[in-house]
Design a protein around this motif. Sequence first.
Motif, PDB file in Angstrom:
ATOM      1  N   LEU A 190      -4.800  13.665  11.698  1.00 60.25           N
ATOM      2  CA  LEU A 190      -4.179  11.605  11.523  1.00 60.25           C
ATOM      3  C   LEU A 190      -5.091  11.340  10.396  1.00 60.25           C
ATOM      4  CD1 LEU A 190      -3.191  11.117  14.773  1.00 60.25           C
ATOM      5  CD2 LEU A 190      -1.419  12.954  12.771  1.00 60.25           C
ATOM      6  N   ASP A 191      -4.318   9.647   9.654  1.00 56.36           N
ATOM      7  CA  ASP A 191      -4.454   9.089   9.136  1.00 56.36           C
ATOM      8  C   ASP A 191      -4.619   7.754   9.741  1.00 56.36           C
ATOM      9  OD1 ASP A 191      -2.194   6.632   9.379  1.00 56.36           O
ATOM     10  OD2 ASP A 191      -1.262   8.457   8.383  1.00 56.36           O
ATOM     11  N   VAL A 192      -5.404   6.515   9.909  1.00 56.21           N
ATOM     12  CA  VAL A 192      -6.309   5.552  10.556  1.00 56.21           C
ATOM     13  C   VAL A 192      -5.359   4.561  11.015  1.00 56.21           C
ATOM     14  CG1 VAL A 192      -7.908   5.246   8.653  1.00 56.21           C
ATOM     15  CG2 VAL A 192      -6.665   4.116   8.255  1.00 56.21           C
ATOM     16  N   THR A 193      -4.148   4.316  10.336  1.00 59.28           N
ATOM     17  CA  THR A 193      -3.154   3.247  11.162  1.00 59.28           C
ATOM     18  C   THR A 193      -2.613   4.397  12.146  1.00 59.28           C
ATOM     19  OG1 THR A 193      -1.262   4.174   9.585  1.00 59.28           O
ATOM     20  CG2 THR A 193      -2.771   1.802   9.506  1.00 59.28           C
ATOM     21  N   HIS A 526      -2.629  -6.567  -0.826  1.00 52.72           N
ATOM     22  CA  HIS A 526      -1.151  -5.779  -0.386  1.00 52.72           C
ATOM     23  C   HIS A 526      -1.637  -6.127   1.050  1.00 52.72           C
ATOM     24  CE1 HIS A 526       2.497  -3.822   0.792  1.00 52.72           C
ATOM     25  NE2 HIS A 526       2.543  -4.082  -1.183  1.00 52.72           N
ATOM     26  N   PRO A 527      -0.643  -6.543   1.777  1.00 54.87           N
ATOM     27  CA  PRO A 527      -0.930  -6.471   3.262  1.00 54.87           C
ATOM     28  C   PRO A 527      -1.042  -5.504   4.151  1.00 54.87           C
ATOM     29  CG  PRO A 527       1.096  -8.345   2.819  1.00 54.87           C
ATOM     30  CD  PRO A 527       0.039  -6.852   1.587  1.00 54.87           C
ATOM     31  N   TYR A 528      -0.342  -4.747   3.612  1.00 66.09           N
ATOM     32  CA  TYR A 528      -0.433  -2.791   3.547  1.00 66.09           C
ATOM     33  C   TYR A 528      -2.061  -2.287   3.584  1.00 66.09           C
ATOM     34  CZ  TYR A 528      -0.196   1.847   3.858  1.00 66.09           C
ATOM     35  OH  TYR A 528      -0.236   2.876   4.419  1.00 66.09           O
ATOM     36  N   SER A 534      -8.199  -2.797   9.066  1.00 63.62           N
ATOM     37  CA  SER A 534      -7.555  -2.936  10.377  1.00 63.62           C
ATOM     38  C   SER A 534      -7.538  -2.009  11.729  1.00 63.62           C
ATOM     39  CB  SER A 534      -6.867  -3.723  10.479  1.00 63.62           C
ATOM     40  OG  SER A 534      -5.795  -3.968  11.273  1.00 63.62           O
ATOM     41  N   ALA A 535      -7.534  -0.872  10.688  1.00 64.23           N
ATOM     42  CA  ALA A 535      -7.136   0.145  11.522  1.00 64.23           C
ATOM     43  C   ALA A 535      -8.274   1.906  11.071  1.00 64.23           C
ATOM     44  CB  ALA A 535      -6.142   1.360  11.328  1.00 64.23           C
ATOM     45  N   ARG A 543     -13.603  -6.458   9.547  1.00 62.51           N
ATOM     46  CA  ARG A 543     -13.076  -8.287   8.609  1.00 62.51           C
ATOM     47  C   ARG A 543     -11.930  -8.491   8.870  1.00 62.51           C
ATOM     48  NH1 ARG A 543     -16.132 -10.163   4.384  1.00 62.51           N
ATOM     49  NH2 ARG A 543     -15.012 -10.571   3.119  1.00 62.51           N
ATOM     50  N   TYR A 544     -10.859  -7.475   9.419  1.00 61.44           N
ATOM     51  CA  TYR A 544      -9.100  -8.013   9.420  1.00 61.44           C
ATOM     52  C   TYR A 544      -8.960  -6.931  10.973  1.00 61.44           C
ATOM     53  CZ  TYR A 544     -10.131  -7.457   4.340  1.00 61.44           C
ATOM     54  OH  TYR A 544     -11.156  -8.359   2.982  1.00 61.44           O
ATOM     55  N   ARG A 545      -8.496  -8.309  11.764  1.00 55.74           N
ATOM     56  CA  ARG A 545      -8.558  -7.979  13.223  1.00 55.74           C
ATOM     57  C   ARG A 545      -7.099  -6.856  13.464  1.00 55.74           C
ATOM     58  NH1 ARG A 545      -8.112 -13.253  16.713  1.00 55.74           N
ATOM     59  NH2 ARG A 545      -6.423 -13.138  15.910  1.00 55.74           N
ATOM     60  N   PRO A 546      -7.639  -5.540  14.104  1.00 57.21           N
ATOM     61  CA  PRO A 546      -5.789  -4.825  13.848  1.00 57.21           C
ATOM     62  C   PRO A 546      -4.463  -5.985  14.964  1.00 57.21           C
ATOM     63  CG  PRO A 546      -8.163  -3.935  15.110  1.00 57.21           C
ATOM     64  CD  PRO A 546      -8.672  -5.119  14.774  1.00 57.21           C
TER      65      PRO A 546
END
Length: 609
Positions: A190-193, A526-528, A534-535, A543-546
Amino acid sequence: MALDTATTREALLSVRDLTVAAEGGRVVLDRISFELKPRQILSVIGESGSGKTVLARALASWLSAPLHITGGEVLFEGRDLVSDPAHARSLAGREIAYVGGNPAGALDPTMTVGAQLVEKLRAVRPDIPAAQAREKAVRLLEAVKIPSAERRFHEYPFQYSGGMMQRAMIVDALISDPALLIADNITQPLDVTVAAQILKLMRELNENFSTAVLFICSSLPVACDAADEVMVLHAGRVVERQTPNALVVQPGHGYTRGLIEELPTLWEGGPEGRDTRQDREQAAIMSVRGVAKHYETRGKSGKALVQAVRNVEFDVFPGDNFGIVGESGCGKSSLMRLLTGLERPDAGSIFFENENVGEASPRRLRELRRRFQLVLQDPYGSLPPQSSIGSIVEEPLKIHRLGSRAKRRERARAALSEVGLADSLYDSLPTGLSAGQRQRLNVARAMVLEPRLLIMDETLSALDQTEQGKLLDLFERLQAQHGFTYIFISHDLTMVRRVCSRIAVMYLGETVEVAPNERLFFDPGHPYSRALLSAAPTLEERRYRPEDCLLEGEPPSPIDLPPGCAFAGRCPHAFDRCRRENPALRSRGGQALAACFLNDETPEEDRDE
């Protein structure tokens, strides 16, 4: 490993000196001992061949010849399953449930997902009426956050995305209310998200249904994220068991330290240590301009168009390692078929060395393929099992009528040697090769023509982190030796971080960001992109919180796209303009592009309050 008597009495599952051997006496699992309590999650980590899947199948009573249990006990609620195989079989699928890592092949494609869930439940609980079974299936589909569960209940497996299929298989396992869930590499494909959502879901289900979970995994960061404790297997033996934090901070075994040291990093060391290959004086080896691809499908309301690829644009320069990332269903593999000429775009152009691939005749396309080659994801399905290893590598030379028979054999042997496969394998069948060796064979088959461009579609996703590292080292060595360029399509951001000089991010068929490596990971536009980062599984400080970035739910349907930005419905920063207009890729400076109005000087009154 000795077991504490008091702890054993509390345990749901107690494994004592479990030994599994193959025919001829070769030991696969050597005196495995551990315990698992109700509502506990235990991760089992180890490289390919360490015995993880054999352990999972032994506990689920799914071992088959030539493997068999030769010693030890498996106590489930105090009763030994090894000495009572009939009782063990009666528990399989009821009290002990198993979920594997191949959801696509697990369900009957001719039956709806809901019908199969109901059938499974009534097979193990025949006293439950059909209507009650249906209600429970829908309720569990909702519990695993499948959107529109009532409608999805009536859909077929092919209508589910990869992440939704994995959730459906979790429902299939949980529908009988098992006490123990064995999850065997369920996040690897599966992809990370989606993988992050599955891990979050598994913890929620563990708490809500009091189910103990044995989580088999090939990624150490994922294993640590998922579990209360981590057990490390090496060569069929338990070499360590600790809490995730203790394991990472102070690993007690050299093998564990090696697993930690070989992990690629996302942010450690800072951006200055990476090669971004910013010299762009040479002409692009491949240019993609406004490419789109639609597929016709037929539903209850008639024909519809699946917009698989839309408005895709980027350049790949000689010497680039160009990455393409995004969620399952974002269009990566559809784009791969267009880049390689397997399909033609409905709009836009793809130029390879200034020739339009989409307009090339079949004969000319075959000639072009001497200079660009494809390496696929599946190390098993991509190789003909009836052909010898040597003939597989020689085949491209035969197709292009290159060299004499002796010259072809000489070149094929050289290609095998370059990828680290022994010459003695030349006349053997590929059936005895490991997954890593099979991918080396795939690389040899592609490299035998000495291409200028190599396109790799999830080439390493089926391998464990040790094999992935070895293959990445191989790609680096081959690139230094032959000077080719490659496009690396992947959902694994740690690999992309390590090997790619520039990266395109795709969402629902579009490129929403294109940036140099460091710019994407340290300053995404980009937010995406931030949600993907984050994932990403990592042992580093994020650096980016889930909790700030991670996405919930599924992307919109590519058949019925919403107006404006397709990401607006999942974006925490969306405002009115995002729902009216679809942003185009715009420069952020420094060779970085992003399709997001947040990078514009947007008037305050146009933003949501």
